[in-house]
Enzyme design. Structure first.
Site, mmCIF file in Angstrom:
data_model
loop_
_atom_site.group_PDB
_atom_site.id
_atom_site.type_symbol
_atom_site.label_atom_id
_atom_site.label_comp_id
_atom_site.label_asym_id
_atom_site.label_seq_id
_atom_site.Cartn_x
_atom_site.Cartn_y
_atom_site.Cartn_z
ATOM 1 N N HIS A 1 48.586 22.158 45.111
ATOM 2 C CA HIS A 1 49.477 23.461 44.844
ATOM 3 C C HIS A 1 48.681 24.568 45.467
ATOM 4 O O HIS A 1 47.581 24.578 45.437
ATOM 5 C CB HIS A 1 49.239 23.655 43.230
ATOM 6 N N VAL B 1 64.074 12.789 60.129
ATOM 7 C CA VAL B 1 64.103 14.076 60.159
ATOM 8 C C VAL B 1 65.143 14.849 61.060
ATOM 9 O O VAL B 1 65.305 14.367 61.860
ATOM 10 C CB VAL B 1 62.605 14.833 60.343
#
Length: 142
Positions: A107, A6
């Site tokens: 979601h 990252v």
């Protein structure tokens, strides 16, 4: 080889595995399939800004071979840093595109894009999550 990496920039960048070019060199261009997505993160949904001006997230899933083994996963955008840990485990375990497709999306999250990446549900399911959790199927027995 499969070291989740990252870059804590703005936006964050996350990567694991081979780049598209490295995968084509290793497996041959005809054996590599690349899935891409670019979208405005749902976080920016309520912002009173034109859609084209909202910060974008870009994702790339690189698969190799008939089983579409995921050999590279790359993302730039909000939350990329948090996504990489779990996807790092998936790649270390030999996940395929079909395994990603068989995962129920959480979601609303940006990470759901990796498990709903178009075209969805068309990859051969020969390894990993053999029994799809879709439509109420019970989990596989140990």
């Amino acid at each position: 080889d499969l070291v989740p990496t990252v870059v804590f920039s703005h936006p964050t960048i996350g990567t694991i595995g081979l780049s598209e070019e490295e995968a084509k060199e290793k497996y041959g261009e005809e054996n590599v399939k690349v899935y891409r997505s670019k979208f405005a993160n749902l976080y920016y949904g309520p912002w009173q800004v034109e859609p084209e001006d909202k910060p974008k997230t870009a994702m790339k899933l690189i698969c190799a071979g008939e089983n579409e083994l995921v050999v590279g996963l790359h993302v730039i955008g909000m939350g990329a840093d948090e996504m990489l840990q779990g996807f790092g485990i998936a790649l270390k375990m030999g996940a395929t595109k079909a395994d990603f497709d068989a995962t129920i999306a959480i979601h609303p999250t940006a990470a759901e894009e990796f498990v709903t990446m178009f075209p969805w549900g068309l990859s051969p399911q020969k390894t990993g999550a053999i029994q799809s959790p879709l439509n109420g199927a019970s989990p596989p027995e140990v």
